[in-house]
Design an enzyme around this catalytic site. Structure first.
Site: not given
Ligand code: PGA
Length: 256
Positions: A10, A12, A93, A95, A214, A175, A169
């Site tokens: 992803n 983003k 997601h 976010e 992560s 992140g 998640e």
């Molecule tokens: P990350 O993000 O691997 O940077 O923690 C995962 C995600 O949000 O899909």
């Protein structure tokens, strides 16, 4: 081959055309791992170029509107994603749920629209740290699954065809470098599985549940070999081939 482990990057809000070289390198390596399904979800602006640049990688969007077309400035429909060559879309997601106030009802409508447009979906769920600390992680995530996954005849066909996946998640692991403990991931995936079977019957046992938050080269093998983990949704570590490919290699292939 819906049983293959599914490793999805992803990107983003990262990625300009200079990153096509990374996508090509990831694509070349993915060709050497036919037992693993590998995909990237770049920003909308990159989907067409990525589709042209790669051969075996899946290419997807990170959101879509629930309507096919119309007066929705700034939005992109699932039909448009399909038209530009996307074969899946990430929906709900955390976010998007946080930054854009997306609700379970909206996520389900988007998922239904994506399947109607012929593209696969990855529906994201996950608890906040406050939820986990209060002991309600399973309840929150189960509720998100119940409310967000696609339902109806199109969904039943899509589930049978391996076109529906769920990504667990935990918000506090995204992140942050703070990965969930494997035993917690196993417990949460079991909770998600129970809701999938409640919704889809026996077919729900085959829906892939990805872990995200992560994931990196160091922790991927432990997470990906855990009971009930069908793949990974990877953010930061998907931006370069060097960081992403060890995660692809760590996936236990069905038949490599
Ligand atoms: P990350 O993000 O691997 O940077 O923690 C995962 C995600 O949000 O899909």
């Amino acid at each position: 081959m819906p049983d293959r482990p599914y490793i999805v990057g992803n990107w983003k809000m990262n990625g300009t055309r200079t990153m096509l070289a990374e996508a090509r390198a990831i694509d070349r390596a993915a060709q050497r791992h036919p037992g693993v399904q590998v995909a990237l979800a770049p920003p909308f602006t990159m989907i067409g170029a990525l589709r042209e640049a790669v051969t075996v990688l899946g290419v997807g969007g990170q959101d879509c509107h629930a309507n096919v077309k119309g007066a929705h400035t700034g939005d992109v429909s699932a039909a448009m994603l399909a038209d530009i060559g996307a074969d899946f879309v990430i929906l709900g997601h955390s976010e998007r749920r946080k930054d854009h106030g997306e609700t379970d009802v909206q996520v389900r409508a988007k998922a239904d629209a994506a399947l109607a447009a012929g593209i696969a979906v990855i529906v994201c769920v996950g608890e906040t740290l406050a939820d986990r600390d209060a002991g309600r992680a399973e309840k929150v995530v189960s509720g998100q699954v119940d409310g967000s996954i696609p339902l109806g005849d199109i969904a039943a066909d899509a589930v049978a065809g391996g076109k529906v996946a769920v990504a667990y998640e935990p918000v506090w692991a995204i992140g942050t470098g703070r990965v969930a403990a494997v035993e917690d991931v196993v417990a949460m995936h079991a909770a998600v599985r129970a809701r999938l079977i409640a919704a889809y019957g026996d077919a729900g046992a085959k829906v892939r549940i990805l872990y995200g938050g992560s994931v990196n080269a160091e922790n991927a093998a432990g997470l990906l070999s855990a009971e009930g983990v069908g793949g990974a949704l990877v953010g930061g570590a998907s931006l370069t081939a060097d960081a992403f490919l060890p995660i692809v290699a760590a996936a236990r292939p069905v038949e490599d």
